[in-house]
Design an enzyme around this catalytic site. Sequence first.
Site, mmCIF file in Angstrom:
data_model
loop_
_atom_site.group_PDB
_atom_site.id
_atom_site.type_symbol
_atom_site.label_atom_id
_atom_site.label_comp_id
_atom_site.label_asym_id
_atom_site.label_seq_id
_atom_site.Cartn_x
_atom_site.Cartn_y
_atom_site.Cartn_z
ATOM 1 N N LYS A 33 7.433 6.958 5.812
ATOM 2 C CA LYS A 33 7.194 6.151 7.029
ATOM 3 C C LYS A 33 8.530 5.735 7.637
ATOM 4 C CE LYS A 33 3.112 4.316 4.752
ATOM 5 N NZ LYS A 33 2.673 3.266 3.821
ATOM 6 N N ASP A 46 -6.460 -6.649 -0.190
ATOM 7 C CA ASP A 46 -5.113 -7.038 -0.633
ATOM 8 C C ASP A 46 -5.118 -8.257 -1.541
ATOM 9 O OD1 ASP A 46 -3.353 -5.953 2.371
ATOM 10 O OD2 ASP A 46 -4.057 -4.879 0.584
ATOM 11 N N HIS A 56 0.835 -1.212 0.000
ATOM 12 C CA HIS A 56 0.000 0.000 0.000
ATOM 13 C C HIS A 56 0.864 1.254 0.000
ATOM 14 C CE1 HIS A 56 -2.565 -2.679 2.847
ATOM 15 N NE2 HIS A 56 -2.770 -3.026 1.598
ATOM 16 N N TYR A 105 4.761 2.309 13.374
ATOM 17 C CA TYR A 105 5.443 3.204 12.448
ATOM 18 C C TYR A 105 4.928 4.632 12.503
ATOM 19 C CZ TYR A 105 1.551 1.593 9.382
ATOM 20 O OH TYR A 105 0.333 1.237 8.847
HETATM 21 C C1 T46 Z 1 -3.630 2.809 7.417
HETATM 22 C C2 T46 Z 1 -4.779 3.278 8.268
HETATM 23 C C3 T46 Z 1 -5.933 2.542 8.398
HETATM 24 N N1 T46 Z 1 -6.944 2.998 9.163
HETATM 25 C C4 T46 Z 1 -8.153 2.153 9.313
HETATM 26 C C5 T46 Z 1 -8.817 1.774 8.017
HETATM 27 C C6 T46 Z 1 -9.395 0.401 8.309
HETATM 28 O O1 T46 Z 1 -10.662 0.540 8.938
HETATM 29 C C7 T46 Z 1 -8.422 -0.192 9.329
HETATM 30 C C8 T46 Z 1 -7.427 -1.153 8.719
HETATM 31 O O2 T46 Z 1 -6.860 -0.514 7.598
HETATM 32 P P1 T46 Z 1 -5.993 -1.366 6.554
HETATM 33 O O3 T46 Z 1 -6.674 -2.681 6.307
HETATM 34 O O4 T46 Z 1 -5.716 -0.467 5.389
HETATM 35 O O5 T46 Z 1 -4.680 -1.620 7.411
HETATM 36 P P2 T46 Z 1 -3.307 -2.231 6.818
HETATM 37 O O6 T46 Z 1 -3.620 -3.339 5.878
HETATM 38 O O7 T46 Z 1 -2.439 -2.479 7.981
HETATM 39 O O8 T46 Z 1 -2.736 -1.011 5.986
HETATM 40 C C9 T46 Z 1 -1.420 -0.539 6.155
HETATM 41 O O9 T46 Z 1 -0.596 -1.500 5.548
HETATM 42 C C10 T46 Z 1 0.667 -1.128 5.073
HETATM 43 C C11 T46 Z 1 1.683 -2.036 5.720
HETATM 44 C C12 T46 Z 1 1.031 0.297 5.188
HETATM 45 O O10 T46 Z 1 2.210 0.665 5.099
HETATM 46 C C13 T46 Z 1 -0.007 1.316 5.305
HETATM 47 O O11 T46 Z 1 0.323 2.203 6.363
HETATM 48 C C14 T46 Z 1 -1.374 0.817 5.520
HETATM 49 O O12 T46 Z 1 -2.013 0.770 4.262
HETATM 50 O O13 T46 Z 1 -7.726 0.938 9.906
HETATM 51 C C15 T46 Z 1 -6.883 4.183 9.856
HETATM 52 O O14 T46 Z 1 -7.826 4.566 10.551
HETATM 53 N N2 T46 Z 1 -5.748 4.943 9.730
HETATM 54 C C16 T46 Z 1 -4.680 4.538 8.970
HETATM 55 O O15 T46 Z 1 -3.647 5.256 8.904
#
Ligand code: T46
Length: 168
Positions: free
Chosen positions: A54, A152, A44, A114
Amino acid sequence: MGDSRGYFYETFNEAHFKKHTGLDIHFVQDNQSLSKYGVLRGLHMQGGAFAQAKLVRCFKGQVLDVVVDMRKDQPTFGKSYSILLSEENHTQLFIPRGFAHGFSVLSDEAVFVYKCDNFYHRESEIGVAYNDPQFKIDWKIPEAERILSEKDQNNPAFAEAVKQLYAL
Ligand SMILES: Cc1cn([C@H]2C[C@H](O)[C@@H](COP(=O)(O)OP(=O)(O)O[C@H]3O[C@H](C)C(=O)[C@H](O)[C@H]3O)O2)c(=O)[nH]c1=O
């Protein structure tokens, strides 16, 4: 610093960061996620006005951290880079704006923390297929054991992601 009580270490020090990177980054948001073995988050990034640099580390457990350079004007455009981050090696990786990022969890559990230099902005998010054949990333998790979000499992291939990124 270890002593009979346990340990203490500075996880971020702006002066050290500037000395080691020569960069003056103003981090505005800290993130933390817990994942079990086999989870693969990514790849992402955020683009446009919400691009994020980051500073990442693995607080608990061990992950394979992966970045892909999405900056068209760089000689490393389209190249990937992987590194093991763990509770034991205390290694931190600085990821400049313009890189897609992801990690796979190699330990039973991993707490990933992070710093970001820009706020979360869902509309600016770009995904890149973790298994795009262009990168041949070895996530070190057998296919059958990988745990991915719905999102993903369906990220666009690199070429499409680049198009989306530069349209932001
Ligand atoms: C990234 C983010 C997500 N969210 C909420 C949105 C969803 O309801 C929940 C999970 O989000 P997501 O599935 O996108 O989380 P990851 O799959 O860990 O996403 C991250 O994965 C890779 C490793 C990354 O480097 C990014 O920072 C980020 O995209 O948290 C937030 O409220 N704030 C945030 O900054």
